[in-house]
Design an enzyme around this catalytic site. Structure first.
Site, PDB file in Angstrom:
ATOM      1  N   THR A  85      14.403  27.983  20.416  1.00 52.05           N
ATOM      2  CA  THR A  85      13.318  28.068  19.238  1.00 52.05           C
ATOM      3  C   THR A  85      13.662  29.292  18.506  1.00 52.05           C
ATOM      4  O   THR A  85      13.577  28.971  17.108  1.00 52.05           O
ATOM      5  CB  THR A  85      11.721  28.264  19.972  1.00 52.05           C
ATOM      6  OG1 THR A  85      11.649  26.946  20.744  1.00 52.05           O
ATOM      7  CG2 THR A  85      11.002  28.176  18.844  1.00 52.05           C
TER       8      THR A  85
ATOM      9  N   HIS B 121      16.259  28.274  15.767  1.00 50.35           N
ATOM     10  CA  HIS B 121      15.641  27.463  14.875  1.00 50.35           C
ATOM     11  C   HIS B 121      15.161  28.077  13.922  1.00 50.35           C
ATOM     12  O   HIS B 121      15.253  28.020  12.391  1.00 50.35           O
ATOM     13  CB  HIS B 121      14.658  26.204  15.271  1.00 50.35           C
ATOM     14  CG  HIS B 121      15.288  25.204  16.161  1.00 50.35           C
ATOM     15  ND1 HIS B 121      15.973  24.331  15.601  1.00 50.35           N
ATOM     16  CD2 HIS B 121      15.147  24.964  17.542  1.00 50.35           C
ATOM     17  CE1 HIS B 121      16.496  23.562  16.735  1.00 50.35           C
ATOM     18  NE2 HIS B 121      15.704  24.005  17.682  1.00 50.35           N
TER      19      HIS B 121
ATOM     20  N   CYS C  10     -10.897  22.575  25.703  1.00 54.57           N
ATOM     21  CA  CYS C  10     -10.836  20.966  25.149  1.00 54.57           C
ATOM     22  C   CYS C  10     -10.360  20.238  26.738  1.00 54.57           C
ATOM     23  O   CYS C  10     -10.506  20.859  27.799  1.00 54.57           O
ATOM     24  CB  CYS C  10      -9.228  20.938  24.604  1.00 54.57           C
ATOM     25  SG  CYS C  10      -8.020  21.451  25.479  1.00 54.57           S
TER      26      CYS C  10
ATOM     27  N   CYS D 207      -7.691  21.486  29.141  1.00 47.72           N
ATOM     28  CA  CYS D 207      -7.720  22.600  29.887  1.00 47.72           C
ATOM     29  C   CYS D 207      -8.750  22.408  30.946  1.00 47.72           C
ATOM     30  O   CYS D 207      -8.869  23.100  31.927  1.00 47.72           O
ATOM     31  CB  CYS D 207      -8.514  23.575  28.552  1.00 47.72           C
ATOM     32  SG  CYS D 207      -7.009  24.332  27.763  1.00 47.72           S
TER      33      CYS D 207
ATOM     34  N   CYS E 292      -2.712  21.793  26.269  1.00 48.06           N
ATOM     35  CA  CYS E 292      -3.895  22.004  25.611  1.00 48.06           C
ATOM     36  C   CYS E 292      -3.851  21.391  24.198  1.00 48.06           C
ATOM     37  O   CYS E 292      -2.805  21.500  23.617  1.00 48.06           O
ATOM     38  CB  CYS E 292      -4.055  23.687  25.660  1.00 48.06           C
ATOM     39  SG  CYS E 292      -5.552  24.171  24.466  1.00 48.06           S
TER      40      CYS E 292
ATOM     41  N   ARG F   3      30.193  26.296  28.626  1.00 47.86           N
ATOM     42  CA  ARG F   3      28.775  25.954  29.293  1.00 47.86           C
ATOM     43  C   ARG F   3      28.816  25.175  30.511  1.00 47.86           C
ATOM     44  O   ARG F   3      28.178  25.099  31.662  1.00 47.86           O
ATOM     45  CB  ARG F   3      27.679  25.541  28.227  1.00 47.86           C
ATOM     46  CG  ARG F   3      27.227  26.567  27.525  1.00 47.86           C
ATOM     47  CD  ARG F   3      26.106  26.222  26.538  1.00 47.86           C
ATOM     48  NE  ARG F   3      25.528  27.396  25.950  1.00 47.86           N
ATOM     49  CZ  ARG F   3      24.666  27.470  24.958  1.00 47.86           C
ATOM     50  NH1 ARG F   3      24.252  26.184  24.227  1.00 47.86           N
ATOM     51  NH2 ARG F   3      24.120  28.630  24.576  1.00 47.86           N
TER      52      ARG F   3
ATOM     53  N   ILE G 257       8.055  16.465  28.894  1.00 46.95           N
ATOM     54  CA  ILE G 257       7.877  17.955  29.513  1.00 46.95           C
ATOM     55  C   ILE G 257       7.535  18.842  28.637  1.00 46.95           C
ATOM     56  O   ILE G 257       8.493  18.989  27.481  1.00 46.95           O
ATOM     57  CB  ILE G 257       8.993  18.248  30.379  1.00 46.95           C
ATOM     58  CG1 ILE G 257       9.271  17.390  31.436  1.00 46.95           C
ATOM     59  CG2 ILE G 257       8.732  19.781  30.970  1.00 46.95           C
ATOM     60  CD1 ILE G 257       8.263  17.041  32.448  1.00 46.95           C
ATOM     61  N   THR G 258       6.189  19.525  28.690  1.00 47.65           N
ATOM     62  CA  THR G 258       6.023  20.503  27.753  1.00 47.65           C
ATOM     63  C   THR G 258       5.578  21.760  28.469  1.00 47.65           C
ATOM     64  O   THR G 258       4.813  21.742  29.177  1.00 47.65           O
ATOM     65  CB  THR G 258       5.117  20.173  26.526  1.00 47.65           C
ATOM     66  OG1 THR G 258       5.109  21.236  25.797  1.00 47.65           O
ATOM     67  CG2 THR G 258       3.941  20.018  27.125  1.00 47.65           C
TER      68      THR G 258
END
EC number: 1.1.1.103
Length: 347
Positions: A45, A48, A101, A104, A112, A205, A292-293
């Site tokens: 991230t 980016h 929320c 949550c 969330c 890698r 997936i987060t």
């Protein structure tokens, strides 16, 4: 409590790169803690944001300090904070959640509705100090290396991706061997997968993937991943496919190589909408697709901590470079080249 100036890596405007400068040490509110950063890891991230690509242009508001993976020592606590003490050695969950929320309130705070991310939506950790909500703190063992402690957050992504399934005794394929993909290889192996197949085009890698526990590596520029997976599984396919690359062709291949009744977990973020063959590659195969987060708060962090403390995974091979914060350009150029694992910056 500290006051005055600190060195920090800033995204000053909408352009490529970043600037090392001096900014005020953050002032904390009554629910926050101030942490002196010992180590900070560069994430995809962050690349980016450094590159200032389309996603960054749409999401990031400059000027601000970026970076979100770190470890450090608590140097100040807000007046309403009783759960964290000055002097504690910590890392932090980077998703700031609302606690109000429906997700949550029903044990799903990792999704969330009102999530903000440290170092993306708030000031980050590529600095001498960072402030975070006290609720986001994770305590580290005193003997944990600061660089290892700084990569628990991305390890949590890998743990969440792999352990949403039950890989023991089956075949796991990991597509995309960036740092989180490399860690997913180690997690799958530690979780008892009989075969862990690492797939990428980057030979550097792929060599790291072997060190992390891959039983087979596949270079997409030399071999057909579908044929390899089929041959290794007697034509059945992989029980679990972890998609970490974000490339449309890799996503299509991943769906094709998954076994009937298997699982396809996707952590990657494709740059554009992706078309898939739902009928033949998902419905008729009885495939389960799971996005997936983040990390589950804080069960994933507990799994991460136990995997490290029990020595079930060895993270040392994935940390390939360290630089002082002043040499951030070297770190980002390595990350952009792909000729590295995890790169650590030391303020």
């Amino acid at each position: 409590m500290q006051s005055g100036k600190m060195k920090a890596l800033m995204k000053k405007d909408g352009a490529f790169g970043a600037v090392l400068t001096e900014v005020p040490i953050p002032e904390i509110d009554k629910h926050e803690v101030l942490i002196k950063v010992k180590a900070a890891s560069i994430c995809g991230t962050d690349v980016h944001i450094y590159n200032w690509d389309q996603w960054a242009r749409q999401r990031i508001k400059t000027p601000y300090v970026f970076g979100h993976e770190f470890s450090g020592i608590v140097e100040g606590v807000g007046e309403n904070v009783s759960s964290v003490k000055v002097g504690e050695y910590v890392s932090a969950e980077t998703h700031i959640v609302c606690g109000e929320c429906v997700p949550c309130l029903t044990g799903k705070s990792h999704v969330c509705t009102n999530t903000a991310i440290i170092g993306v939506d708030t000031a980050g950790c590529f600095a001498e100090y960072v402030k975070v909500p006290a609720d986001n703190i994770w305590r580290n063992p005193a003997d944990m290396d600061p660089s290892i402690a700084s990569i628990q957050e991305p390890l949590g992504n890998a743990v969440h991706t792999v352990l949403e399934s039950q890989p023991a005794g089956g075949t796991t394929a990991v597509i995309g061997c960036g740092p989180i993909g490399l860690m997913a290889v180690a997690v799958a192996k530690a979780a008892g997968a009989s075969q862990v197949i690492a797939i990428d085009k980057n030979e550097y890698r792929l060599r790291l993937a072997k060190q992390m526990g891959a039983t087979c590596t596949v270079s997409i520029e030399k071999e057909d991943p579908l044929k390899i997976v089929s041959a290794l599984t007697s034509g059945e396919g992989a029980d679990l496919v972890c998609e970490m690359s974000g490339h449309p062709s890799a996503i299509a291949q991943g769906l094709a190589m998954a076994a009937n009744g298997g699982r396809f977990h996707i952590l990657s973020l494709p740059e554009h909408p992706v078309t898939i063959d739902l009928t033949n590659k998902v419905v008729f195969k009885g495939l389960t697709i799971q996005g997936i987060t983040g990390r589950k708060m804080f069960s994933t962090w507990r799994q991460v901590s136990q995997l490290i403390s029990s020595n079930m995974i060895d993270l040392a091979p994935v940390i390939t470079h360290q630089f002082p914060l002043e040499e951030f350009e070297k770190g980002f150029e390595l990350m952009r080249s792909g000729q590295c694992g995890k790169v650590i910056l030391i303020p």
